[in-house]
Design an enzyme around this catalytic site. Structure first.
Site, mmCIF file in Angstrom:
data_model
loop_
_atom_site.group_PDB
_atom_site.id
_atom_site.type_symbol
_atom_site.label_atom_id
_atom_site.label_comp_id
_atom_site.label_asym_id
_atom_site.label_seq_id
_atom_site.Cartn_x
_atom_site.Cartn_y
_atom_site.Cartn_z
ATOM 1 N N HIS A 157 0.932 -1.505 0.213
ATOM 2 C CA HIS A 157 0.069 -0.148 -0.102
ATOM 3 C C HIS A 157 0.940 1.341 0.213
ATOM 4 C CE1 HIS A 157 0.544 -1.457 3.947
ATOM 5 N NE2 HIS A 157 0.634 -0.050 4.394
ATOM 6 N N HIS B 277 0.858 5.113 1.160
ATOM 7 C CA HIS B 277 0.307 6.145 2.074
ATOM 8 C C HIS B 277 0.367 7.470 1.192
ATOM 9 C CE1 HIS B 277 0.379 4.188 5.917
ATOM 10 N NE2 HIS B 277 1.346 3.257 5.405
#
Ligand code: AMP
Ligand code: ZN
Length: 116
Positions: free
Chosen positions: A102, A104
Site C-alpha cells: 500500500h 500512503h
C-alpha cells in the site's frame, strides 16, 4: 488473486467497509482508519502482493499506475500545489503492519524529513 485473511484484500472485495475516494481496474484509494494528517489515503492494488520487497517485474505497470494515480488524486483534491508525502513502509524496520502493498498519501500539513 486475493490472499486469505488479508484485510486489504477484504476491503478490495467489499467484504470490509472503507471510505473509498477513488478506484479503477488496477487500484483502490480509501481513507486510512487512523489518519496521521488531515488527508491520509491508502492506495492498494487489487492484486495482492505482500510488500515492495515482494514486487516483481510483472508488477511494474501496477506500481507505475499507482504512483501516477496518487499524483492525480493529489491534483484532483487540490493539495498538489501545497504538497504531500508518499510513503511505502516496507517490512519490520520500515514500519509495515499490513502485508498487502500500500501507498500512503498524506497531505494537509507540513512533514519533516527524515521521518521518525
Ligand atoms: P503500514 O503500517 O504502512 O502497514 O500501514 C497500515 C495502515 O493501514 C495504517 O495506517 C492503518 O491505520 C491502516 N489500516 C488498517 N486497517 C485499516 C482499515 N480497516 N481501514 C483503513 N485503514 C486501515
Ligand atoms: Zn491482500
Amino acid at each position: 488473486m486475493s490472499e486469505q485473511g488479508c484485510i486489504f484484500c477484504k476491503i478490495a472485495a467489499g467484504e470490509i467497509p472503507a471510505e473509498r475516494v477513488y478506484e479503477d481496474d488496477v487500484c483502490i484509494a480509501f481513507n486510512d482508519i487512523t489518519p496521521q494528517a488531515p488527508t491520509h489515503l491508502l492506495l492498494i492494488p487489487r492484486e495482492h502482493f505482500d510488500s515492495l520487497d515482494k514486487a516483481e517485474a510483472g508488477h511494474k505497470a501496477t506500481l507505475g499506475h499507482m504512483m501516477l494515480t496518487a499524483a492525480n488524486i493529489a491534483r484532483d483534491k487540490g493539495f498538489a500545489d501545497d504538497g504531500y508525502r508518499i510513503v511505502i513502509n516496507t517490512n519490520s524496520d520500515g514500519g509495515q503492519t499490513v502485508f498487502h502493498l500500500h501507498v500512503h498519501l498524506l497531505a494537509g500539513r507540513p512533514f519533516v524529513f527524515p521521518p521518525g
